[in-house]
Design an enzyme around this catalytic site. Sequence first.
Site, short mmCIF file in Angstrom:
data_model
loop_
_atom_site.label_atom_id
_atom_site.label_comp_id
_atom_site.label_asym_id
_atom_site.label_seq_id
_atom_site.Cartn_x
_atom_site.Cartn_y
_atom_site.Cartn_z
N ASN A 7 0.87 -1.07 0.12
CA ASN A 7 -0.15 0.01 -0.02
C ASN A 7 0.86 1.31 0.06
OD1 ASN A 7 -1.46 2.42 1.21
ND2 ASN A 7 -3.09 0.89 1.78
N ASP A 9 -0.23 4.36 0.06
CA ASP A 9 -1.07 5.52 0.41
C ASP A 9 -0.23 6.90 1.20
OD1 ASP A 9 -3.39 4.42 -0.57
OD2 ASP A 9 -4.08 4.23 1.54
N HIS A 10 0.90 6.20 2.05
CA HIS A 10 1.48 7.32 2.87
C HIS A 10 2.58 8.01 2.26
CE1 HIS A 10 -1.28 6.47 5.80
NE2 HIS A 10 -0.96 5.32 6.03
N ARG A 18 2.72 19.04 1.12
CA ARG A 18 3.07 20.25 0.36
C ARG A 18 2.35 20.41 -1.08
NH1 ARG A 18 8.45 22.18 2.27
NH2 ARG A 18 8.01 21.88 4.24
N HIS A 43 -5.67 3.50 -1.77
CA HIS A 43 -7.02 3.80 -1.15
C HIS A 43 -7.31 5.33 -1.76
CE1 HIS A 43 -9.81 4.16 2.95
NE2 HIS A 43 -10.42 4.36 1.81
N ARG A 45 -9.61 7.98 -1.25
CA ARG A 45 -10.50 8.22 -0.26
C ARG A 45 -11.45 9.24 -0.82
NH1 ARG A 45 -8.85 6.43 5.44
NH2 ARG A 45 -10.82 7.48 6.01
N ARG A 49 -7.29 12.78 0.68
CA ARG A 49 -6.33 13.23 1.61
C ARG A 49 -5.08 12.76 1.25
NH1 ARG A 49 -7.58 10.11 7.18
NH2 ARG A 49 -9.74 10.87 6.74
N HIS A 50 -4.87 11.44 0.65
CA HIS A 50 -3.44 11.15 -0.03
C HIS A 50 -3.48 10.78 -1.55
CE1 HIS A 50 -5.48 7.35 1.27
NE2 HIS A 50 -4.89 7.38 2.67
N GLU A 70 -8.71 0.29 -2.99
CA GLU A 70 -9.52 0.51 -1.60
C GLU A 70 -10.54 1.34 -2.05
OE1 GLU A 70 -7.49 0.82 1.96
OE2 GLU A 70 -6.25 -1.22 1.35
N THR A 100 -7.01 6.59 10.18
CA THR A 100 -6.68 5.41 9.16
C THR A 100 -8.25 4.56 8.97
OG1 THR A 100 -5.45 3.41 8.47
CG2 THR A 100 -5.55 4.25 10.97
N THR A 101 -8.25 3.61 8.23
CA THR A 101 -9.62 2.81 8.34
C THR A 101 -9.51 2.08 9.84
OG1 THR A 101 -9.21 2.38 6.03
CG2 THR A 101 -10.79 1.31 7.32
N GLU A 151 -10.80 -9.38 3.19
CA GLU A 151 -9.63 -8.85 3.90
C GLU A 151 -9.94 -8.78 5.29
OE1 GLU A 151 -7.14 -5.78 2.12
OE2 GLU A 151 -6.51 -5.26 4.37
N HIS A 191 -3.61 -4.41 8.09
CA HIS A 191 -3.74 -3.22 8.87
C HIS A 191 -2.70 -3.50 10.01
CE1 HIS A 191 -5.30 0.42 10.36
NE2 HIS A 191 -6.12 0.65 9.20
N GLY A 192 -1.60 -2.58 10.12
CA GLY A 192 -0.80 -2.54 11.17
C GLY A 192 0.09 -3.71 11.37
N HIS A 214 2.03 1.11 6.15
CA HIS A 214 2.69 2.13 7.04
C HIS A 214 4.18 1.80 7.26
CE1 HIS A 214 3.46 4.30 10.60
NE2 HIS A 214 2.70 5.47 10.18
#
Length: 241
Positions: A7, A9-10, A18, A43, A45, A49-50, A70, A100-101, A151, A191-192, A214
């Site tokens: 993923n 996204d980050h 920026r 993802h 959203r 946001r990302h 996603e 986050t989700t 998932e 997740h995580g 992440h």
Amino acid sequence: MPVLVVNVDHVATLRQQRKGKEPDPLTAAHLAELAGARGIIVHLREDRRHIQDHDVELMARTLKTRLHLEMAATEEMQAIALARQPYMVCLVPEKREELTTEGGLAVAGREAFLKDYLAPIHARGILSSLFIEADEAQVRAAAAVGCPYIELHTGHFADAPTRAAQRTERDKIVRAIGLARSLGLGVNLGHGLNYDNIYEFADVPGISEFSIGHSIVARAVFTGFERAVADMAAIIARFPA
Ligand code: PXP
């Protein structure tokens, strides 16, 4: 054997700080592919946001592996999925104020809606997955929807405050995997998950994919993206089939 799907996204989260061009999640996705990722997840959203729409468009056109999209089960996202034709869509709940989700999708009681929602997506040959809690009712409901994959949410496992609590969460996930497989569902986890806690699933059969973002992006800050992906892919490659 389970595979790693990354993923990115980050990477986009950092870029959006920026509102510029760097770092580019597309570059990260291409590096992840070179380093052994078997697919890329973004993802998109509602609040953008990302990941942005053009990221999805470029990934759909240029990835050499598979694009997993996603998204929330909205009309807007359905239209985007049909236009971009990812390999798989994963339906997730979405709240604007969350970091986050935060939880799994409520599938039980919404089977008919989700089946109708996914019908045009399935008709296009796009696979689907539902992001759910490791809960019997949700797993059975997901099977009733007719999506090929679920998932399972590993966030409670990852955030468990003690070793005993983590074990309890892991056992719930293992039971849900067994049930899902017996109902014919493919099972992904996400997740995580990180370079440490992933080993808790080393001996668990029936997992198709690990969806990880992440911890890989965090490590990449220090080691570079390819190295961070390759390290995680190497761990998962050692898990028995
Ligand atoms: N799976 C789903 C459904 C998610 O929403 C996320 C977070 O975006 C992930 C997997 C990846 O989680 P993490 O970034 O904690 O690895």
